[in-house]
Design a protein around this motif. Structure first.
Motif, short mmCIF file in Angstrom:
data_model
loop_
_atom_site.label_atom_id
_atom_site.label_comp_id
_atom_site.label_asym_id
_atom_site.label_seq_id
_atom_site.Cartn_x
_atom_site.Cartn_y
_atom_site.Cartn_z
N LEU A 1 0.64 -1.32 -0.16
CA LEU A 1 0.26 0.05 -0.05
C LEU A 1 0.89 1.31 -0.08
N ARG A 2 2.03 0.96 -0.12
CA ARG A 2 3.14 2.25 -0.34
C ARG A 2 2.43 3.34 -1.21
N GLY A 3 2.54 4.63 -0.77
CA GLY A 3 2.14 5.75 -1.56
C GLY A 3 0.95 6.00 -1.28
N GLN A 4 -0.13 5.21 -0.66
CA GLN A 4 -1.26 5.72 0.01
C GLN A 4 -1.11 6.29 1.37
N ARG A 5 -2.15 6.96 1.89
CA ARG A 5 -2.11 7.29 3.32
C ARG A 5 -2.30 6.37 4.07
N ASN A 6 -1.48 6.04 5.15
CA ASN A 6 -1.51 4.86 5.92
C ASN A 6 -2.64 5.14 7.03
N GLU A 7 -3.00 3.91 7.47
CA GLU A 7 -4.05 4.18 8.73
C GLU A 7 -3.95 2.67 9.36
N SER A 8 -4.33 2.63 10.59
CA SER A 8 -4.37 1.51 11.68
C SER A 8 -4.60 0.16 10.80
N ALA A 9 -5.73 0.42 10.19
CA ALA A 9 -6.34 -0.98 9.41
C ALA A 9 -5.30 -1.67 8.45
N PHE A 10 -3.93 -1.03 8.31
CA PHE A 10 -2.96 -1.60 7.36
C PHE A 10 -2.07 -2.41 8.20
N ILE A 11 -1.95 -2.39 9.45
CA ILE A 11 -1.22 -3.14 10.36
C ILE A 11 -0.96 -4.60 10.04
N PRO A 12 -2.24 -5.31 9.67
CA PRO A 12 -2.12 -6.70 9.40
C PRO A 12 -0.76 -7.11 8.34
N HIS A 13 -0.56 -6.16 7.53
CA HIS A 13 0.63 -6.57 6.42
C HIS A 13 2.10 -6.56 7.22
N VAL A 14 2.02 -5.53 8.39
CA VAL A 14 3.27 -5.81 9.27
C VAL A 14 3.29 -6.89 9.85
N ILE A 15 2.11 -7.37 10.59
CA ILE A 15 2.19 -8.56 11.28
C ILE A 15 2.38 -9.76 10.64
N ALA A 16 2.11 -9.78 9.30
CA ALA A 16 2.31 -11.06 8.45
C ALA A 16 4.02 -11.06 8.16
N ARG A 17 4.52 -9.84 7.99
CA ARG A 17 6.00 -10.11 7.78
C ARG A 17 6.75 -10.14 8.84
N LEU A 18 6.25 -9.61 9.91
CA LEU A 18 6.94 -10.26 11.27
C LEU A 18 6.80 -11.72 11.72
N ALA A 19 5.66 -12.04 11.46
CA ALA A 19 5.40 -13.46 11.45
C ALA A 19 6.33 -14.45 10.60
N GLU A 20 6.34 -13.92 9.37
CA GLU A 20 7.57 -14.63 8.41
C GLU A 20 8.90 -14.63 9.02
N ALA A 21 9.08 -13.31 9.38
CA ALA A 21 10.67 -13.11 9.88
C ALA A 21 10.87 -13.93 11.14
N TYR A 22 9.92 -14.12 11.82
CA TYR A 22 10.33 -14.75 13.36
C TYR A 22 10.00 -16.05 13.08
N GLY A 23 9.15 -16.55 12.06
CA GLY A 23 8.82 -17.99 12.06
C GLY A 23 7.70 -18.45 12.95
N VAL A 24 6.87 -17.76 13.24
CA VAL A 24 5.92 -17.87 14.42
C VAL A 24 4.56 -17.58 13.68
N SER A 25 3.54 -17.82 14.45
CA SER A 25 2.12 -17.41 13.78
C SER A 25 1.80 -15.80 13.69
N GLU A 26 1.02 -15.45 13.19
CA GLU A 26 0.46 -14.02 13.30
C GLU A 26 -0.17 -13.74 14.56
N GLU A 27 -0.98 -14.73 15.17
CA GLU A 27 -1.63 -14.83 16.52
C GLU A 27 -0.41 -14.74 17.41
N GLU A 28 0.51 -15.31 17.42
CA GLU A 28 1.60 -15.00 18.36
C GLU A 28 2.35 -13.72 18.39
N ILE A 29 2.44 -13.21 17.17
CA ILE A 29 2.75 -11.66 17.18
C ILE A 29 1.86 -10.63 17.82
N CYS A 30 0.70 -10.83 17.47
CA CYS A 30 -0.26 -10.01 18.18
C CYS A 30 -0.34 -10.30 19.57
#
Length: 267
Positions: free
Chosen positions: A225-254
């Motif tokens: 979504l780069r180039g768009q106005r950011n908002e809180s609803a976009f955080i799941p994209h960050v959660i997904a990347r963090l989960a991938e990086a740490y090798g854990v579930s998105e639920e665990e990141i949250c």
């Protein structure tokens, strides 16, 4: 659905003037349970508080003077901001007026060092407020980590904690900041950028319980979504990347990031 906290969002900004209700509703629908709003100067203290009162129990105020707003009138600005903080802490009838942190504060020498000394004095004064009030710090730092760490070290044993917002650094910089045991790193859209080293840096040296989620909205939207106005609803994209990086579930990141945010700001 996963639930998360946006620990840094400029929802009071004019960028959200036309559709703020819809932005908040999208955040709720995406699983965001709280949004924390940092002030950047005297004027925004009022807009932050107004927004938090409008969405009481969902949005929470942080009050401070941003380093890029430090000018020749910085002492007058700090005096006014301190009045907002003191009023909020004393007002037991209006919980939405009570600041949960001192922020957004710090040092920024990226564009200019014209007010370098004033920035350092303003930051140190607000660090002292944190020690005095026991409110955590929401810290902005750009091209000034050595100077920032030097100031924090003078107060290290008394600091209640806080967040190093928008961390984008390397392993050495991460390790240096994590030496302050009550502090954590704020991670947002930069994690998803193609050239970001954070997916390698973070798992190498940052325990998951030392991370909180943030947007810095309306800035720093995540991929795709780069180039768009950011908002809180976009955080799941960050959660997904963090989960991938740490090798854990998105639920665990949250789970971990929410526990950490609640401990720092509401503990």
């Amino acid at each position: 659905m996963t639930h998360f906290v946006d620990t840094h969002c400029h929802l009071d900004g004019e960028e959200f003037q036309a559709d703020r209700d819809a932005v908040v509703e999208r955040a709720r629908q995406a699983g965001c349970t709280k949004i924390l709003l940092p002030a950047i100067d005297q004027k925004s203290c009022q807009t932050v508080l107004d927004t938090c009162r409008q969405y009481s129990g969902y949005c929470y105020p942080m009050l401070g003077l941003h380093p890029e707003e430090v000018r020749s009138d910085w002492q007058q600005q700090l005096s006014s901001i301190r009045e907002y903080i003191d009023r909020g802490l004393a007002d037991h009838l209006s919980p939405a007026s009570r600041p949960i942190a001192i922020g957004e504060v710090g040092l920024d020498f990226y564009w200019s060092r014209e007010f370098e000394q004033e920035q350092q004095e303003a930051f140190e004064q607000q660090v002292e407020w944190s020690v005095e009030t026991r409110l955590p710090l929401m810290i902005h730092c750009r091209k000034a980590q050595n100077e920032l760490v030097s100031i924090l070290k003078r107060h290290a044993s008394q600091l209640p904690g806080g967040v190093f917002h928008c961390f984008t650094g390397n392993e050495q910089e991460a390790r240096q900041l994590l030496e302050f045991p009550q502090f954590v790193l704020g991670i947002g859209g930069v994690l998803t950028f193609k050239k970001s080293h954070l997916p390698e840096v973070l798992p190498a040296c940052v325990p998951l319980h030392r991370i909180v989620l943030e947007t810095d909205a309306p800035y720093m939207s995540p991929v795709p979504l780069r180039g768009q106005r950011n908002e809180s609803a976009f955080i799941p994209h960050v959660i997904a990347r963090l989960a991938e990086a740490y090798g854990v579930s998105e639920e665990e990141i949250c789970r971990q990031t929410t526990l950490t945010a609640d401990r720092i700001f509401f503990g």
